[in-house]
Motif scaffolding. Structure first.
Motif, PDB file in Angstrom:
ATOM      1  N   UNK A  39      73.965  43.161 -91.393  1.00 24.86           N
ATOM      2  CA  UNK A  39      75.406  43.019 -91.606  1.00 24.86           C
ATOM      3  C   UNK A  39      75.950  41.703 -91.061  1.00 24.86           C
ATOM      4  N   UNK A  40      75.087  40.934 -90.396  1.00 28.89           N
ATOM      5  CA  UNK A  40      75.500  39.637 -89.860  1.00 28.89           C
ATOM      6  C   UNK A  40      76.326  39.730 -88.592  1.00 28.89           C
ATOM      7  N   UNK A  41      76.139  40.807 -87.819  1.00 33.26           N
ATOM      8  CA  UNK A  41      76.935  41.050 -86.613  1.00 33.26           C
ATOM      9  C   UNK A  41      76.044  41.014 -85.376  1.00 33.26           C
ATOM     10  N   UNK A  42      76.478  40.280 -84.363  1.00 33.97           N
ATOM     11  CA  UNK A  42      75.757  40.217 -83.091  1.00 33.97           C
ATOM     12  C   UNK A  42      76.410  41.173 -82.106  1.00 33.97           C
ATOM     13  N   UNK A  43      75.602  41.944 -81.389  1.00 31.72           N
ATOM     14  CA  UNK A  43      76.131  42.870 -80.389  1.00 31.72           C
ATOM     15  C   UNK A  43      76.379  42.102 -79.088  1.00 31.72           C
ATOM     16  N   UNK A  44      77.620  42.091 -78.646  1.00 31.76           N
ATOM     17  CA  UNK A  44      77.980  41.442 -77.390  1.00 31.76           C
ATOM     18  C   UNK A  44      77.975  42.477 -76.262  1.00 31.76           C
ATOM     19  N   UNK A  45      77.857  41.991 -75.034  1.00 31.00           N
ATOM     20  CA  UNK A  45      77.852  42.899 -73.889  1.00 31.00           C
ATOM     21  C   UNK A  45      76.508  43.579 -73.736  1.00 31.00           C
ATOM     22  N   UNK A  46      76.537  44.836 -73.364  1.00 31.03           N
ATOM     23  CA  UNK A  46      75.308  45.584 -73.110  1.00 31.03           C
ATOM     24  C   UNK A  46      74.488  45.740 -74.388  1.00 31.03           C
ATOM     25  N   UNK A  47      73.194  45.329 -74.378  1.00 30.73           N
ATOM     26  CA  UNK A  47      72.358  45.490 -75.576  1.00 30.73           C
ATOM     27  C   UNK A  47      72.193  46.967 -75.947  1.00 30.73           C
ATOM     28  N   UNK A  48      71.978  47.229 -77.227  1.00 33.38           N
ATOM     29  CA  UNK A  48      71.821  48.608 -77.701  1.00 33.38           C
ATOM     30  C   UNK A  48      70.619  49.280 -77.051  1.00 33.38           C
ATOM     31  N   UNK A  49      69.528  48.528 -76.862  1.00 34.87           N
ATOM     32  CA  UNK A  49      68.349  49.115 -76.224  1.00 34.87           C
ATOM     33  C   UNK A  49      68.666  49.616 -74.818  1.00 34.87           C
ATOM     34  N   UNK A  63      83.076  40.276 -89.294  1.00 36.44           N
ATOM     35  CA  UNK A  63      83.149  39.717 -87.938  1.00 36.44           C
ATOM     36  C   UNK A  63      81.814  39.091 -87.533  1.00 36.44           C
ATOM     37  N   UNK A  64      81.870  38.170 -86.571  1.00 35.83           N
ATOM     38  CA  UNK A  64      80.643  37.553 -86.057  1.00 35.83           C
ATOM     39  C   UNK A  64      79.925  38.460 -85.062  1.00 35.83           C
ATOM     40  N   UNK A  65      80.715  39.312 -84.369  1.00 33.00           N
ATOM     41  CA  UNK A  65      80.126  40.098 -83.285  1.00 33.00           C
ATOM     42  C   UNK A  65      80.897  41.396 -83.108  1.00 33.00           C
ATOM     43  N   UNK A  66      80.283  42.306 -82.338  1.00 30.38           N
ATOM     44  CA  UNK A  66      80.882  43.621 -82.109  1.00 30.38           C
ATOM     45  C   UNK A  66      80.685  44.025 -80.656  1.00 30.38           C
ATOM     46  N   UNK A  67      81.693  44.725 -80.102  1.00 31.64           N
ATOM     47  CA  UNK A  67      81.585  45.350 -78.781  1.00 31.64           C
ATOM     48  C   UNK A  67      81.550  46.859 -78.969  1.00 31.64           C
ATOM     49  N   UNK A  68      80.514  47.505 -78.410  1.00 31.49           N
ATOM     50  CA  UNK A  68      80.380  48.961 -78.502  1.00 31.49           C
ATOM     51  C   UNK A  68      80.611  49.646 -77.160  1.00 31.49           C
ATOM     52  N   UNK A  97      83.746  54.440 -74.777  1.00 27.97           N
ATOM     53  CA  UNK A  97      83.090  55.633 -74.274  1.00 27.97           C
ATOM     54  C   UNK A  97      81.929  56.080 -75.144  1.00 27.97           C
ATOM     55  N   UNK A  98      81.628  57.387 -75.053  1.00 25.95           N
ATOM     56  CA  UNK A  98      80.464  57.936 -75.734  1.00 25.95           C
ATOM     57  C   UNK A  98      80.551  57.767 -77.252  1.00 25.95           C
ATOM     58  N   UNK A  99      81.752  57.883 -77.811  1.00 29.17           N
ATOM     59  CA  UNK A  99      81.900  57.776 -79.264  1.00 29.17           C
ATOM     60  C   UNK A  99      81.422  56.422 -79.765  1.00 29.17           C
ATOM     61  N   UNK A 100      81.903  55.342 -79.134  1.00 28.10           N
ATOM     62  CA  UNK A 100      81.526  53.995 -79.560  1.00 28.10           C
ATOM     63  C   UNK A 100      80.054  53.713 -79.277  1.00 28.10           C
ATOM     64  N   UNK A 101      79.547  54.215 -78.151  1.00 30.31           N
ATOM     65  CA  UNK A 101      78.133  54.022 -77.835  1.00 30.31           C
ATOM     66  C   UNK A 101      77.241  54.673 -78.900  1.00 30.31           C
ATOM     67  N   UNK A 102      77.614  55.863 -79.303  1.00 33.11           N
ATOM     68  CA  UNK A 102      76.825  56.577 -80.307  1.00 33.11           C
ATOM     69  C   UNK A 102      76.813  55.844 -81.644  1.00 33.11           C
ATOM     70  N   UNK A 103      77.957  55.242 -82.006  1.00 32.52           N
ATOM     71  CA  UNK A 103      78.020  54.452 -83.237  1.00 32.52           C
ATOM     72  C   UNK A 103      77.083  53.252 -83.134  1.00 32.52           C
ATOM     73  N   UNK A 104      77.088  52.595 -81.972  1.00 34.10           N
ATOM     74  CA  UNK A 104      76.205  51.445 -81.766  1.00 34.10           C
ATOM     75  C   UNK A 104      74.749  51.813 -81.923  1.00 34.10           C
TER      76      UNK A 104
END
Length: 713
Positions: free
Chosen positions: A573-583, A547-552, A556-563
């Motif tokens: 991996x060539x994936x851009x994080x969309x939405x709220x940045x991981x930082x 995929x070009x991008x990912x939403x984390x 909820x908490x599970x997806x946030x923790x993976x991010x």
């Protein structure tokens, strides 16, 4: 549900061509009278006291789509406004202007608000306005949307009569009866004129039943008459600001705005006066170019009801002022339409109009989108604007015109309501723009040859500074394994995200282990992986699907923790994080970082300190003092969190918390405080939308996911 004694029924009929259709029967909770008018719906969740006193609703039967109405009662009709002195403090006019009210559920006398002095039903009866509850407002709104605004009538019950029930069956007179009459014609005491053999009960146990009878009244179309004459002031009146904020002309007189009242809401008047200008409110047909003199500095044209094409005198007066080119002009709602007609444009009747507090409008100058409050059934035909005028705002939903401005003069208007009341106040700055333009012209008359300037920058520059992300395939992370009924907000938000992505033509991949969810329904995402949401499986799916991008942020908490865990791998991996940045996610998850971030923006927080082990926790509580609340970082559903009133409880909680999380926050206890949350969405262009606010029914300290929540509060 309302509990009233001897509640009578009320029938709702709608006009379908040349015939009347009995839509339903409900329970009356307003004035005991029938009424006819135009049937319109409004999507606002709150603000019924302001809405039903809005003069723009004159002659209309209002359907409120939010299901629960009346729960916070009605404030005092006697309280006076601190700014406008002799006008009401809580309403938009001196009286209710709707012809009738239709709601799904009404809370009756069980209202609760610190300003409330009576129920909504009591107020409606005082004002002689009929109302009905128990109506399927969802079905009614769908009908209006499909067929367009239509004439309707609320018919009061005048009594009952006997109707024959064949074999014990009788046509129901329930509150949500669909199309068709709920009460068949009765002749000589028998349904459809059928005579009952051997007495009214017949051989087969046929019985009679009392059915309601309703008054008959004629249809009424309010749009064929000048409604403005009913709601406008009868004579000019001046409202002055407090001396401490009053603006003055170089001559020493107050800066004055003439306000043409074609259905003025009080909050428009407040928005002008509290900005330091003196306002002279004049009647709709007042010849202000001749009678108001020359000692005024701006012209404001208010909102109002009805068809702008009927307002020929007012349009001519506005045109005269425009031709003089002496003062800035600002119009709202009907005032917007009248300014457009004075400029030479046409107006048109919309299919069902725009009425609500959540309607997005885009500023064509800046590209920014604003959530607006609206109430109108007519609109400006942008295709008929003269060459020296341009569109200023456009509705992001139906693309109808929402604002215009002159290219060379300080004249502008908007279709929506920047004064809100009720609704968002995102565009109230337009009053500042108007007042600023007036003072600029006073200082330099050559400003009358320049257009109005608006904040927000240039659309092209804004777009270049925050370029749109170009992606063709997106991976959406769902939530972890759920029990039925859990985490519905993640399923809903994720489903909406997938729908939005598909509308943009983006291929969507979903990882979600939950079979019984909307997200995983057939036909929503293009491909679904029923896998646990963890770093290992997410990494494998990324390598396979590319995929070009990912939403984390939709799991909820599970997806946030993976991010957070894959933060340093996404780029490789060539994936851009969309939405709220991981930082940013890390800042919200790390209790210490979050507390310090709140301090940096001046947001008050309870005294707190983070700890990474039991010794640090015991040390921290010495400076904070008992009682404290323990909050575990990076934990699902508040796991490991709780209150401690002493050292023994603290140690017990810390042992549990550190088993679930590497870090805890020790915070001064705020048990017993009221907890209210706001759901806010913000995009890269700094468009901010408050989706709703939520009041936690349970005491502070209970995790929101386990709490009863009232939204909106």
């Amino acid at each position: 549900m309302a509990t009233t004694q001897q509640s009578s029924l009320m029938a709702l009929e709608v006009q379908d061509g040349d015939r009347a259709v009995r839509f339903c029967e409900g329970t009356s909770f307003g004035a005991d009278r029938s009424v006819a008018g135009e049937l319109v719906f409004q999507t606002g969740m709150v603000g019924y006291p302001e809405s039903i006193t809005d003069p723009s609703y004159r002659g209309q039967i209002l359907v409120i789509t939010f299901p629960l109405i009346g729960n916070y009662g009605v404030p005092s009709r006697e309280d006076r406004d601190a700014i406008l002195k002799d006008l009401s403090a809580h309403f938009e006019a001196a009286e209710i202007h709707i012809a009738g009210l239709i709601v799904a559920s009404y809370s009756g006398e069980e209202y609760s608000h610190h300003l409330a002095t009576s129920s909504l039903g009591t107020w409606l009866k005082e004002q002689n306005v009929p109302a009905v509850y128990g109506v399927d407002t969802r079905a009614l709104t769908k009908r209006i949307r499909e067929q367009g605004s239509m004439l309707g009538r609320l018919l009061k019950q005048t009594g009952t009569r006997k109707m024959l029930a064949l074999n014990g069956a009788v046509t129901p007179s329930g509150a949500a009866t669909p199309t068709g009459s709920a009460t068949p014609a009765v002749q000589n005491g028998h349904a459809n004129g059928l005579a009952a053999p051997n007495g009214s009960n017949g051989y087969f146990g046929n019985k009679t039943k009392d059915v309601p009878v309703f008054e008959e009244i004629d249809w009424y179309n309010p749009n064929v008459r000048n409604l403005v004459a009913d709601v406008s002031t009868s004579k000019p009146k001046v409202y002055s600001p407090d001396a401490s904020i009053a603006l003055h002309h170089p001559s020493g007189r107050p800066v004055r705005v003439v306000c043409v009242d074609v259905g003025l809401k009080y909050n428009q008047l407040r928005c002008l006066v509290k900005r330091g200008v003196e306002v002279e409110v004049v009647p709709w047909d007042y010849d202000f170019p001749k009678l108001a003199g020359k000692e005024y500095d701006g012209l404001f044209i208010s909102n109002g009801p009805g068809d702008p094409a009927l307002m020929t005198d007012t349009v001519e007066h506005i045109r005269t002022t425009m031709d003089e080119a002496r003062i800035p002009i600002f119009g709202i709602c009907l005032g917007h339409q009248l300014l457009a007609r004075a400029a030479g444009a046409d107006t048109l009747k919309m299919k069902f109009g725009n009425r609500g507090h959540n309607i997005p409008c885009t500023n064509l100058l800046s590209g920014k989108c604003y959530i607006t409050s609206q109430n109108h059934g007519f609109a400006v035909d942008a295709d008929t604007l003269p060459n020296d005028w341009s569109e200023l705002f456009v509705n992001a939903n139906d693309h109808s015109n929402e604002g215009i401005r002159h290219k060379d003069r300080p004249y502008f208007s908007v279709q929506f309501h920047p004064e809100s009341a009720p609704g968002p106040r995102d565009t109230e700055f337009l009053f500042d723009v108007f007042i600023s333009t007036i003072t600029d012209v006073i200082k330099d008359s050559s400003k009358m040859r320049t257009p109005v300037k608006f904040p927000g920058g240039d659309a092209a520059a804004n777009a270049a500074a925050k370029p749109r992300v170009n992606v063709k395939k997106v991976l959406v992370l769902g939530s972890g394994g759920l029990s039925i009924g859990q985490a519905g907000e993640f399923d809903y938000s994720g489903s909406q995200a997938i729908k939005a992505l598909k509308e943009e033509g983006i291929y969507t991949i979903l990882i979600n282990p939950n079979i019984a969810t909307i997200q995983t329904s057939k036909g929503l995402a293009d491909k679904v992986y029923f896998l646990p949401v963890n770093a290992d499986f997410v990494r494998k799916v990324i390598k396979l699907e590319r995929p070009d991008a990912i939403y984390c942020t939709f799991g909820g908490q599970t997806a946030l923790s993976v991010g957070i865990k894959l933060k340093d791998e996404f780029e490789e991996l060539g994936v851009k994080v969309l939405g709220t940045p991981i930082d940013t996610i890390i800042t919200t998850e790390d209790r210490e970082l979050f507390a310090r971030s709140m301090e940096s923006i001046g947001a008050p927080c309870a005294k707190s300190k983070s700890a990474n082990n039991l010794e640090e926790a015991l040390e921290a509580v010495e400076t904070i003092g008992y009682p404290v609340i323990i909050r575990a970082a990076y934990a699902l559903g508040g796991l490991g969190s709780g209150f401690a009133d002493n050292k023994e409880q603290l140690i017990d909680l810390c042992n549990k918390a550190f088993a679930a999380s590497p870090q805890i926050l020790i915070e001064r206890s705020m048990k017993g405080w009221k907890e209210v949350e706001y759901e806010v969405v913000r995009d890269a262009q700094d468009n901010c939308i408050t989706v709703c606010n939520m009041e936690n029914f349970d005491p502070l300290g209970i995790h929101t996911g386990d709490s009863i929540v009232v939204a909106p509060s």
